[in-house]
Design a protein around this motif. Structure first.
Motif, PDB file in Angstrom:
ATOM      1  N   SER A 102      -3.925  11.521   4.048  1.00 40.07           N
ATOM      2  CA  SER A 102      -3.215  10.243   4.091  1.00 40.07           C
ATOM      3  C   SER A 102      -3.122   9.766   2.645  1.00 40.07           C
ATOM      4  CB  SER A 102      -4.009   9.252   4.953  1.00 40.07           C
ATOM      5  OG  SER A 102      -3.366   7.997   5.042  1.00 40.07           O
ATOM      6  N   MET A 103      -1.903   9.752   2.079  1.00 42.54           N
ATOM      7  CA  MET A 103      -1.743   9.526   0.637  1.00 42.54           C
ATOM      8  C   MET A 103      -0.677   8.482   0.372  1.00 42.54           C
ATOM      9  SD  MET A 103      -0.841  12.354  -2.305  1.00 42.54           S
ATOM     10  CE  MET A 103      -2.483  13.112  -2.217  1.00 42.54           C
ATOM     11  N   ILE A 104      -0.956   7.607  -0.575  1.00 46.46           N
ATOM     12  CA  ILE A 104      -0.030   6.541  -0.933  1.00 46.46           C
ATOM     13  C   ILE A 104       0.079   6.476  -2.448  1.00 46.46           C
ATOM     14  CG2 ILE A 104      -1.716   4.639  -0.970  1.00 46.46           C
ATOM     15  CD1 ILE A 104       0.463   3.115   0.828  1.00 46.46           C
ATOM     16  N   TYR A 105       1.290   6.144  -2.956  1.00 44.09           N
ATOM     17  CA  TYR A 105       1.638   6.388  -4.360  1.00 44.09           C
ATOM     18  C   TYR A 105       2.659   5.334  -4.767  1.00 44.09           C
ATOM     19  CZ  TYR A 105       3.985   9.496  -7.921  1.00 44.09           C
ATOM     20  OH  TYR A 105       4.560  10.059  -9.030  1.00 44.09           O
ATOM     21  N   SER A 106       2.423   4.623  -5.875  1.00 40.57           N
ATOM     22  CA  SER A 106       3.245   3.444  -6.149  1.00 40.57           C
ATOM     23  C   SER A 106       3.309   3.126  -7.631  1.00 40.57           C
ATOM     24  CB  SER A 106       2.663   2.240  -5.399  1.00 40.57           C
ATOM     25  OG  SER A 106       3.350   1.047  -5.710  1.00 40.57           O
ATOM     26  N   ILE A 107       4.398   2.427  -8.028  1.00 35.80           N
ATOM     27  CA  ILE A 107       4.488   1.827  -9.369  1.00 35.80           C
ATOM     28  C   ILE A 107       4.475   0.298  -9.282  1.00 35.80           C
ATOM     29  CG2 ILE A 107       5.535   3.757 -10.601  1.00 35.80           C
ATOM     30  CD1 ILE A 107       8.276   2.457 -10.050  1.00 35.80           C
ATOM     31  N   PHE A 108       4.015  -0.238  -8.145  1.00 37.90           N
ATOM     32  CA  PHE A 108       3.870  -1.677  -7.885  1.00 37.90           C
ATOM     33  C   PHE A 108       5.224  -2.292  -7.540  1.00 37.90           C
ATOM     34  CE2 PHE A 108       1.934  -5.969  -9.264  1.00 37.90           C
ATOM     35  CZ  PHE A 108       1.367  -6.147  -8.031  1.00 37.90           C
ATOM     36  N   HIS A 109       5.843  -3.059  -8.399  1.00 35.86           N
ATOM     37  CA  HIS A 109       7.132  -3.659  -8.062  1.00 35.86           C
ATOM     38  C   HIS A 109       8.238  -2.603  -8.044  1.00 35.86           C
ATOM     39  CE1 HIS A 109       5.824  -7.879  -9.698  1.00 35.86           C
ATOM     40  NE2 HIS A 109       5.246  -7.566  -8.562  1.00 35.86           N
ATOM     41  N   SER A 110       9.382  -2.967  -7.488  1.00 40.26           N
ATOM     42  CA  SER A 110      10.530  -2.075  -7.544  1.00 40.26           C
ATOM     43  C   SER A 110      10.881  -1.795  -9.004  1.00 40.26           C
ATOM     44  CB  SER A 110      11.724  -2.719  -6.832  1.00 40.26           C
ATOM     45  OG  SER A 110      12.755  -1.801  -6.647  1.00 40.26           O
ATOM     46  N   PHE A 111      10.881  -0.522  -9.375  1.00 42.53           N
ATOM     47  CA  PHE A 111      11.025  -0.059 -10.754  1.00 42.53           C
ATOM     48  C   PHE A 111       9.881  -0.524 -11.646  1.00 42.53           C
ATOM     49  CE2 PHE A 111      15.504   0.329  -9.361  1.00 42.53           C
ATOM     50  CZ  PHE A 111      15.662   1.685  -9.595  1.00 42.53           C
ATOM     51  N   GLY A 112       8.748  -0.874 -11.064  1.00 44.74           N
ATOM     52  CA  GLY A 112       7.552  -1.192 -11.839  1.00 44.74           C
ATOM     53  C   GLY A 112       7.786  -2.266 -12.871  1.00 44.74           C
ATOM     54  N   SER A 113       7.376  -1.974 -14.097  1.00 49.00           N
ATOM     55  CA  SER A 113       7.559  -2.927 -15.192  1.00 49.00           C
ATOM     56  C   SER A 113       9.006  -2.975 -15.658  1.00 49.00           C
ATOM     57  CB  SER A 113       6.678  -2.514 -16.376  1.00 49.00           C
ATOM     58  OG  SER A 113       7.130  -1.268 -16.900  1.00 49.00           O
ATOM     59  N   GLY A 114       9.787  -1.965 -15.265  1.00 50.71           N
ATOM     60  CA  GLY A 114      11.161  -1.840 -15.752  1.00 50.71           C
ATOM     61  C   GLY A 114      11.269  -1.019 -17.021  1.00 50.71           C
ATOM     62  N   TYR A 115      10.151  -0.800 -17.699  1.00 52.61           N
ATOM     63  CA  TYR A 115      10.146  -0.063 -18.959  1.00 52.61           C
ATOM     64  C   TYR A 115       9.801   1.405 -18.721  1.00 52.61           C
ATOM     65  CZ  TYR A 115      10.086  -4.648 -21.209  1.00 52.61           C
ATOM     66  OH  TYR A 115      10.398  -5.915 -21.618  1.00 52.61           O
ATOM     67  N   ALA A 116      10.442   2.291 -19.487  1.00 52.35           N
ATOM     68  CA  ALA A 116      10.171   3.724 -19.402  1.00 52.35           C
ATOM     69  C   ALA A 116      10.003   4.286 -20.810  1.00 52.35           C
ATOM     70  CB  ALA A 116      11.315   4.443 -18.687  1.00 52.35           C
ATOM     71  N   LEU A 152      -7.367   6.717  11.801  1.00 53.43           N
ATOM     72  CA  LEU A 152      -8.154   6.374  12.972  1.00 53.43           C
ATOM     73  C   LEU A 152      -9.007   7.582  13.326  1.00 53.43           C
ATOM     74  CD1 LEU A 152      -5.526   4.545  15.222  1.00 53.43           C
ATOM     75  CD2 LEU A 152      -7.475   3.502  14.043  1.00 53.43           C
ATOM     76  N   ALA A 153     -10.208   7.334  13.837  1.00 54.16           N
ATOM     77  CA  ALA A 153     -11.118   8.432  14.138  1.00 54.16           C
ATOM     78  C   ALA A 153     -11.953   8.111  15.370  1.00 54.16           C
ATOM     79  CB  ALA A 153     -12.040   8.703  12.944  1.00 54.16           C
ATOM     80  N   GLU A 154     -12.441   9.162  15.986  1.00 55.41           N
ATOM     81  CA  GLU A 154     -13.417   9.068  17.070  1.00 55.41           C
ATOM     82  C   GLU A 154     -14.523  10.065  16.805  1.00 55.41           C
ATOM     83  OE1 GLU A 154     -12.047   8.518  21.281  1.00 55.41           O
ATOM     84  OE2 GLU A 154     -10.129   9.135  20.414  1.00 55.41           O
ATOM     85  N   ASN A 155     -15.765   9.579  16.868  1.00 57.00           N
ATOM     86  CA  ASN A 155     -16.927  10.443  16.658  1.00 57.00           C
ATOM     87  C   ASN A 155     -16.820  11.243  15.363  1.00 57.00           C
ATOM     88  OD1 ASN A 155     -18.014   9.685  19.229  1.00 57.00           O
ATOM     89  ND2 ASN A 155     -16.604  11.136  20.194  1.00 57.00           N
ATOM     90  N   GLY A 156     -16.326  10.591  14.319  1.00 58.11           N
ATOM     91  CA  GLY A 156     -16.239  11.226  13.011  1.00 58.11           C
ATOM     92  C   GLY A 156     -15.073  12.150  12.819  1.00 58.11           C
ATOM     93  N   GLN A 157     -14.212  12.319  13.832  1.00 61.39           N
ATOM     94  CA  GLN A 157     -13.063  13.209  13.743  1.00 61.39           C
ATOM     95  C   GLN A 157     -11.777  12.393  13.645  1.00 61.39           C
ATOM     96  OE1 GLN A 157     -15.043  16.267  13.242  1.00 61.39           O
ATOM     97  NE2 GLN A 157     -13.072  16.959  14.035  1.00 61.39           N
ATOM     98  N   ALA A 158     -10.954  12.703  12.666  1.00 62.56           N
ATOM     99  CA  ALA A 158      -9.690  11.995  12.513  1.00 62.56           C
ATOM    100  C   ALA A 158      -8.787  12.269  13.708  1.00 62.56           C
ATOM    101  CB  ALA A 158      -9.005  12.423  11.229  1.00 62.56           C
ATOM    102  N   THR A 159      -8.225  11.215  14.270  1.00 66.07           N
ATOM    103  CA  THR A 159      -7.268  11.347  15.370  1.00 66.07           C
ATOM    104  C   THR A 159      -5.866  10.901  14.964  1.00 66.07           C
ATOM    105  OG1 THR A 159      -7.853   9.142  16.206  1.00 66.07           O
ATOM    106  CG2 THR A 159      -9.052  11.026  17.126  1.00 66.07           C
ATOM    107  N   THR A 160      -5.760  10.064  13.951  1.00 64.65           N
ATOM    108  CA  THR A 160      -4.458   9.620  13.442  1.00 64.65           C
ATOM    109  C   THR A 160      -4.571   9.420  11.938  1.00 64.65           C
ATOM    110  OG1 THR A 160      -3.889   8.471  15.493  1.00 64.65           O
ATOM    111  CG2 THR A 160      -2.680   7.834  13.527  1.00 64.65           C
ATOM    112  N   SER A 161      -3.583   9.914  11.216  1.00 68.79           N
ATOM    113  CA  SER A 161      -3.448   9.660   9.786  1.00 68.79           C
ATOM    114  C   SER A 161      -2.193   8.825   9.615  1.00 68.79           C
ATOM    115  CB  SER A 161      -3.338  10.989   9.031  1.00 68.79           C
ATOM    116  OG  SER A 161      -3.162  10.768   7.640  1.00 68.79           O
ATOM    117  N   PHE A 162      -2.329   7.639   9.029  1.00 75.30           N
ATOM    118  CA  PHE A 162      -1.168   6.745   8.954  1.00 75.30           C
ATOM    119  C   PHE A 162      -1.231   5.845   7.734  1.00 75.30           C
ATOM    120  CE2 PHE A 162      -4.220   3.904  10.870  1.00 75.30           C
ATOM    121  CZ  PHE A 162      -3.809   2.614  10.563  1.00 75.30           C
ATOM    122  N   GLY A 163      -0.101   5.259   7.435  1.00 75.11           N
ATOM    123  CA  GLY A 163      -0.020   4.291   6.356  1.00 75.11           C
ATOM    124  C   GLY A 163       1.208   3.430   6.524  1.00 75.11           C
TER     125      GLY A 163
END
Length: 525
Positions: A362-376, A416-427
């Motif tokens: 389950s992975m999430i990846y961002s530059i915060f605001h749309s186009f981040g700071s605006g600078y490249a 989400l998990a049951e008894n230590g085993q992942a049952t759903t990976s979500f974001g």
């Protein structure tokens, strides 16, 4: 089962492997990596990096990442924090002396060290199979050849057309205008960057010519970033935090992410019988809105860099939730307790992959605001995040801007998990909405028995900045009842968030769901 006479999409079922994310090319790339013998970590990284070219307004190599992941078989859920820090010389007093009471969003002071590239390289080395050359090859090809702009991406690009500035205008606009649907976005500078990372690892990004390119841009903007700030960056492994709801364990990333907010919100909602209420009725919507206000107030007070605060246990304590639940009245609206002292964003990408061995990522990846700071940066076109706007400038606050600190982060992967085993990976994408989105998805599934795709499709509400945002799917009767109760009901211009989910069914079959609010899909084989 959904009504096949109405608009909608079916969930995706597969046995060997599955990916759900917000752009079809990234989902297909992840599946291709699995077919080449890669595992879920390889596939998630390959898809995530490509999302930076499919959705450049939402993410990129100048941003941060977080991940939850399991061993093969779905057990031993761990977390990785790939967020960057403020430069060592960051000075909140200097900003206050300039008259700022919040970190300015589009300023070098808001640009933190990018953490994602180091995170991807470390996770690939420690938990992947194929190596960086194979993982990054699809993104290198697409960065050179280009990616056609998808409809939701074009919508976001148009909305943020005034954000790119400096070299950001050169690299992310066409003749000063946003790219329309079907236009081709190319990034040859980042293709070359990725070739070097594929060959030499994270050092190619954090030292040498690429780092010099980034530093020259930041210095010209008045930034206090140094070569040491880049060269010393390291993410870290950590333990997930958890709560229980409806007989399931909700696993969230710990601070500096805001995952504890989702756990607290569900702990508050446990005190009410949601299952007996209409899922789109005013009663459920009101309770969720009030729980969100209280949980987010706690977040604003307590969540910060874990190296600088240890009060997360208070947010997770049942007693805290019980006291907050007692403040909720069915016939009255709580005024927002405390205004936000840091900025929040609405642009992120999320990807989840489960492979044939039932390793889940389950992975999430961002530059915060749309186009981040605006600078490249000039040569390699690295678009800088403005994640430092997530700091506050209140003296003594645990989330106060400081040299070497990580800001409170809104991006949070979940399982989400049951008894230590992942049952759903979500974001759930959508900036501040994410904890509320996690709580709503879990409640939709466990209180109302919704199938995964239905749980994502269902209309959303969010109490934010003094208003209650209701998507157009709510009835006029619900809107009127909430208005009569005292909520300031508005219909947002854009959809609220976007989400992806993979459920591992009891017989081992994988069920993928993808939010129609984005351009993406679930794919498997």
């Amino acid at each position: 089962m959904r009504d096949f006479q109405l608009p909608g999409r079916s969930a995706l079922y597969a046995s060997n492997g599955l990916c759900a994310t917000s752009h079809p090319l990234a989902a297909q790339t992840a599946i291709d990596i699995l077919k080449q013998g890669g595992n879920a970590m390889d596939a998630a990284i390959a898809g995530a990096v490509l999302l930076g070219f499919c959705e450049p307004q939402s993410t990129g190599l100048g941003g941060d990442c977080f991940a939850l992941f399991t061993d093969p078989g779905g057990g031993n859920i761990r977390a990785f924090n790939g967020s960057g820090r403020a430069p060592a010389a960051a000075d909140p007093d200097a900003l206050r002396a300039q008259g700022h009471d919040i970190v300015p969003e589009y300023d070098a002071a808001a640009i933190t060290i990018p953490g994602a590239v180091e995170g991807f390289c470390r996770l690939a080395a420690d938990h992947g199979r194929l190596g960086l050359e194979a993982i990054l090859a699809p993104s290198i090809r697409y960065a050179e050849e280009g990616v056609p702009v998808a409809p939701r991406v074009a919508f976001d690009w148009q909305a943020a057309r005034d954000v790119p500035r400096g070299h950001g205008k050169t690299h992310y606009l066409s003749g000063g205008a946003p790219l329309p649907v079907g236009a081709i976005f190319r990034s040859p500078g980042q293709a070359e960057l990725l070739r070097r990372v594929a060959r030499d690892g994270a050092d190619a990004f954090y030292t040498g010519e690429i780092a010099e390119d980034m530093l020259s841009t930041l210095t010209a903007l008045g930034g206090v970033h140094t070569a040491d700030d880049f060269a010393s960056h390291r993410g870290n492994y950590t333990d997930a935090i958890s709560g229980t709801y409806g007989g399931k364990d909700l696993l969230e990333h710990p601070p500096n992410g805001q995952g504890a907010t989702a756990i607290l919100m569900l702990n508050i909602l446990k005190h009410f019988d949601l299952s007996g209420l209409d899922p789109l009725g005013p009663e459920r919507t009101h309770l969720e809105a009030e729980a969100a206000k209280l949980a987010y107030d706690a977040r604003n007070r307590l969540i910060a860099d874990p190296d600088h605060t240890t009060r997360i246990a208070h947010m997770l304590a049942p007693e805290t939730a019980a006291k907050l639940a007692a403040l909720i009245r069915p016939d009255a609206v709580i005024a927002d307790p405390v205004p936000l002292t840091e900025s929040v964003h609405r642009d992120t990408v999320y990807i989840t992959v489960v492979d044939r061995d039932r390793m889940a990522v389950s992975m999430i990846y961002s530059i915060f605001h749309s186009f981040g700071s605006g600078y490249a940066s000039e040569k390699f076109s690295v678009l800088f995040q403005n994640r430092g706007a997530g700091f506050c400038l209140s003296p003594g606050h645990p989330n106060e801007l400081g040299g070497g600190k990580r800001p409170m982060h809104t991006i949070i992967p979940a399982m989400l998990a049951e008894n230590g085993q992942a049952t759903t990976s979500f974001g759930v994408m959508g900036g501040a909405y994410q904890p509320c989105g996690h709580a709503r998805y879990v409640s939709n599934r466990l209180d109302y028995g919704m199938e995964a795709q239905t749980a994502l499709d269902a209309p959303r509400a969010f109490a934010e900045e003094g208003v209650l945002k209701l998507e157009r799917g709510y009835s006029e009767a619900t809107r009127a009842a909430l208005s009569d109760l005292g909520h300031k009901v508005v219909t947002p211009d854009a959809p609220i968030g976007g989400a992806q989910a993979i459920t591992i069914l009891p017989d081992g079959v994988l069920e993928g769901a993808s939010d129609p609010r984005k351009d993406g899909c679930a794919l498997g084989y």
